[in-house]
Design an enzyme around this catalytic site. Structure first.
Site, PDB file in Angstrom:
ATOM      1  N   GLY A  50       0.892  -1.285   0.043  1.00  0.00           N
ATOM      2  CA  GLY A  50      -0.013   0.103   0.101  1.00  0.00           C
ATOM      3  C   GLY A  50       0.918   1.037  -0.111  1.00  0.00           C
ATOM      4  N   SER A  51       2.081   1.050  -0.540  1.00  0.00           N
ATOM      5  CA  SER A  51       2.828   2.480  -0.399  1.00  0.00           C
ATOM      6  C   SER A  51       2.315   3.681  -1.490  1.00  0.00           C
ATOM      7  CB  SER A  51       4.488   2.330  -0.865  1.00  0.00           C
ATOM      8  OG  SER A  51       4.462   1.724  -2.119  1.00  0.00           O
ATOM      9  N   ASN A  52       1.740   2.721  -2.710  1.00  0.00           N
ATOM     10  CA  ASN A  52       1.004   4.007  -3.413  1.00  0.00           C
ATOM     11  C   ASN A  52      -0.177   4.486  -3.085  1.00  0.00           C
ATOM     12  OD1 ASN A  52       2.438   3.852  -6.170  1.00  0.00           O
ATOM     13  ND2 ASN A  52       2.748   1.536  -5.667  1.00  0.00           N
ATOM     14  N   ARG A 103     -14.210 -15.018 -11.428  1.00  0.00           N
ATOM     15  CA  ARG A 103     -13.508 -13.843 -11.303  1.00  0.00           C
ATOM     16  C   ARG A 103     -14.630 -12.764 -11.536  1.00  0.00           C
ATOM     17  NH1 ARG A 103      -8.008 -13.674 -11.717  1.00  0.00           N
ATOM     18  NH2 ARG A 103      -7.121 -15.339 -12.347  1.00  0.00           N
ATOM     19  N   MET A 135      -3.415  -7.283  -7.538  1.00  0.00           N
ATOM     20  CA  MET A 135      -2.628  -8.236  -8.070  1.00  0.00           C
ATOM     21  C   MET A 135      -3.636  -9.309  -8.419  1.00  0.00           C
ATOM     22  SD  MET A 135       0.290  -6.914  -7.621  1.00  0.00           S
ATOM     23  CE  MET A 135       1.553  -8.259  -8.322  1.00  0.00           C
ATOM     24  N   HIS A 189       1.950   0.326 -12.957  1.00  0.00           N
ATOM     25  CA  HIS A 189       2.751  -0.945 -13.214  1.00  0.00           C
ATOM     26  C   HIS A 189       4.390  -0.849 -13.136  1.00  0.00           C
ATOM     27  CE1 HIS A 189       3.245  -5.105 -14.733  1.00  0.00           C
ATOM     28  NE2 HIS A 189       4.128  -4.378 -15.655  1.00  0.00           N
ATOM     29  N   ASP A 216      -2.520  -4.842 -18.362  1.00  0.00           N
ATOM     30  CA  ASP A 216      -1.434  -3.997 -18.324  1.00  0.00           C
ATOM     31  C   ASP A 216      -1.247  -3.231 -19.670  1.00  0.00           C
ATOM     32  OD1 ASP A 216      -0.362  -4.504 -15.682  1.00  0.00           O
ATOM     33  OD2 ASP A 216       0.672  -6.040 -16.365  1.00  0.00           O
ATOM     34  N   GLU A 245       7.199   5.415  -9.045  1.00  0.00           N
ATOM     35  CA  GLU A 245       5.780   5.323  -9.274  1.00  0.00           C
ATOM     36  C   GLU A 245       5.223   6.206  -8.321  1.00  0.00           C
ATOM     37  OE1 GLU A 245       5.482   0.547  -9.678  1.00  0.00           O
ATOM     38  OE2 GLU A 245       5.065   1.098  -7.721  1.00  0.00           O
TER      39      GLU A 245
HETATM   40  C1  GRF Z   1       3.968  -1.631  -7.277  1.00  0.00           C
HETATM   41  O1  GRF Z   1       5.347  -1.841  -7.694  1.00  0.00           O
HETATM   42  C2  GRF Z   1       2.920  -1.590  -8.468  1.00  0.00           C
HETATM   43  O2  GRF Z   1       3.438  -1.013  -9.724  1.00  0.00           O
HETATM   44  C3  GRF Z   1       2.603  -3.211  -8.632  1.00  0.00           C
HETATM   45  O3  GRF Z   1       2.540  -3.504  -7.302  1.00  0.00           O
HETATM   46  C4  GRF Z   1       3.258  -2.887  -6.413  1.00  0.00           C
HETATM   47  C5  GRF Z   1       2.525  -2.453  -5.537  1.00  0.00           C
HETATM   48  O4  GRF Z   1       3.172  -1.721  -4.339  1.00  0.00           O
HETATM   49  N1  GRF Z   1       1.462  -3.158  -9.462  1.00  0.00           N
HETATM   50  P1  GRF Z   1       2.566  -1.026  -3.118  1.00  0.00           P
HETATM   51  O5  GRF Z   1       1.728  -2.221  -2.406  1.00  0.00           O
HETATM   52  O6  GRF Z   1       1.935   0.124  -3.451  1.00  0.00           O
HETATM   53  O7  GRF Z   1       3.747  -0.614  -2.195  1.00  0.00           O
END
Ligand code: GRF
Length: 214
Positions: free
Chosen positions: A35-37, A88, A113, A132, A168, A197
């Site tokens: 969840g860093s993003n 799905r 994912m 991505h 993607d 990112e």
């Molecule tokens: C990221 O590298 C994103 O590009 C990929 O999964 C990773 C998720 O990172 N799809 P985080 O969970 O946001 O840290």
């Protein structure tokens, strides 16, 4: 609206008072892992750089650290465990139902994912953004960083794009390049890609929502 001074391109930019009147984007974030993003989007909102609010975090993995990050920020999160659904499509129906319940208008797949189906894509046409860890169209799918290392490319990076049905794929919003260093492992390279990112994802959300023609 205010005309940019001395512009020969007739560019118009919203004045500060116009910007303040624009309703915040209502985001639904989907995450499976750290969840860093998620966190950088939340931080960009908190810092006033992105005019948005996170309506809900959906996560599919009970141990996803993204849920902890949401709790720390007071963001509502909903666990939808894909293992509890027969297909799905059925899983995506539940996701759509949840996103609607939380009145989401932009969906951000921030480390989601799972493959998505037309059930989700059609419910939010051209309003789903994916991040991505490669310069698409190279190295789609999982293990994108490992794929880049194995291929011997000297430059890789990350891509924020509008998601479409094919994994993607879809119109690219922003990319950032990252050099592959001689002693890189998947971990060191991924860590540097993630720095990029975190720069481009909030920008991509703002760009897409402004409805610039891509
Ligand atoms: C990221 O590298 C994103 O590009 C990929 O999964 C990773 C998720 O990172 N799809 P985080 O969970 O946001 O840290």
């Amino acid at each position: 609206m205010t005309l940019c001074p001395d512009s020969t391109l007739s560019l118009v930019s919203p004045s500060i008072s116009d910007r303040q009147q624009v309703a915040p984007l209502k985001l639904g974030i989907m995450a499976s892992g750290n969840g860093s993003n998620f966190d950088v989007v939340a931080q960009a909102i908190q810092d006033g750089q992105l005019n948005a609010q996170i309506q809900v975090l959906i996560y599919n993995n009970p141990s996803a650290k993204a849920a902890v990050k949401a709790a720390n920020r007071g963001v509502k999160s909903v666990l939808l465990n894909h293992r509890n659904y027969k297909s799905r499509e059925e899983f995506d129906e539940k996701i759509v139902q949840t996103l609607r319940q939380y009145d989401v208008d932009w969906v951000i797949m921030a480390g989601w994912m799972r493959l998505v189906t037309s059930v989700l894509i059609d419910a939010f046409p051209e309003t789903i953004i994916n991040i991505h860890p490669s310069l698409l169209p190279s190295f789609k799918g999982i293990h994108a960083v490992e794929q880049a290392l194995a291929s011997g490319v000297k430059i890789t990076g990350c891509t924020a794009h509008i998601a479409c049905l094919e994994m993607d794929s879809g119109p690219i919003l922003i990319q950032a390049a990252v050099p592959v260093l001689p002693d890189d492992t998947a971990e060191t390279l991924h860590a540097r890609i993630q720095i990029q990112e975190h720069r481009i994802l909030p920008l991509a959300i703002a760009l897409a929502a402004c409805r610039f023609k891509i």
